[in-house]
Design a protein around this motif. Sequence first.
Motif, short mmCIF file in Angstrom:
data_model
loop_
_atom_site.label_atom_id
_atom_site.label_comp_id
_atom_site.label_asym_id
_atom_site.label_seq_id
_atom_site.Cartn_x
_atom_site.Cartn_y
_atom_site.Cartn_z
N ILE A 30 -6.21 4.25 -0.38
CA ILE A 30 -5.23 4.21 -1.47
C ILE A 30 -3.98 3.47 -1.02
O ILE A 30 -3.51 2.55 -1.69
N ALA A 31 -3.45 3.86 0.14
CA ALA A 31 -2.23 3.23 0.66
C ALA A 31 -2.45 1.74 0.93
O ALA A 31 -1.61 0.90 0.59
N ALA A 32 -3.61 1.39 1.51
CA ALA A 32 -3.90 -0.01 1.82
C ALA A 32 -4.02 -0.85 0.56
O ALA A 32 -3.57 -2.01 0.53
N THR A 33 -4.57 -0.29 -0.49
CA THR A 33 -4.70 -1.02 -1.75
C THR A 33 -3.33 -1.23 -2.39
O THR A 33 -3.05 -2.31 -2.93
N VAL A 34 -2.47 -0.24 -2.32
CA VAL A 34 -1.10 -0.38 -2.83
C VAL A 34 -0.38 -1.49 -2.06
O VAL A 34 0.27 -2.36 -2.65
N VAL A 35 -0.52 -1.48 -0.73
CA VAL A 35 0.10 -2.52 0.11
C VAL A 35 -0.48 -3.89 -0.23
O VAL A 35 0.26 -4.89 -0.34
N GLN A 36 -1.79 -3.96 -0.42
CA GLN A 36 -2.46 -5.22 -0.77
C GLN A 36 -1.89 -5.79 -2.08
O GLN A 36 -1.54 -6.97 -2.16
N ILE A 37 -1.77 -4.95 -3.09
CA ILE A 37 -1.26 -5.40 -4.39
C ILE A 37 0.21 -5.82 -4.26
O ILE A 37 0.61 -6.86 -4.81
N ALA A 38 1.00 -5.07 -3.52
CA ALA A 38 2.41 -5.43 -3.31
C ALA A 38 2.52 -6.77 -2.59
O ALA A 38 3.34 -7.63 -2.97
#
Length: 194
Positions: A30-38
């Motif tokens: 979840i955190a990695a996907t948020v970072v990826q999108i950011a």
Amino acid sequence: MKLLVDFFPIILFFVAFKVWGIYAATAVAIAATVVQIAYLRMRHGKVEPMQWVSLGVIVVFGGATLLAHNDTFIKWKPTVLYWLMGAALLIGQLAFKKNLLRSVMGAQLKLPDPVWRKLNWSWTAFFALMGALNLAIAYRFDTDTWVNFKLFGGMGLMFLFVIGQALYMGRYLQEDKGAAAEPAPALPGQDQQP
């Protein structure tokens, strides 16, 4: 670099699973996907619609996994994502008479209409089958086997499918109009007609 960004959450999920287990891996994903999108938003100024959908799916299914402490939800996540992508291609073609693959890739590739239709149908079928295969592995094997399949099997099958698609498209790629208008050079020994 783009390939690394695309697979960043999956690779971190795999590593976190091997070290800490499924629940920590889910939180990391979840955190990695948020970072990826950011990162994509800051770097390119926009995020593709399917990337937003992917973020939504991981947050919903990953969040449900963590809240319910039940790994069934995270195991459904790839299937839901595959089926959403397949459904988008199917609905685009049938309901709106729009080939979404052509909309996305048409500026880079010049292909005849029947080839675009075959590509659209083959990707729709591929996504449907991948979703079903993910569930078969998730319910018939242990979580460790499912995680290994998710990284190696799923990515391997995707890679093979993309190679097959590239070989198929290669036969039909159309030359640029300017290049096609130039006459081919005469072979040695050929008579040149005025």
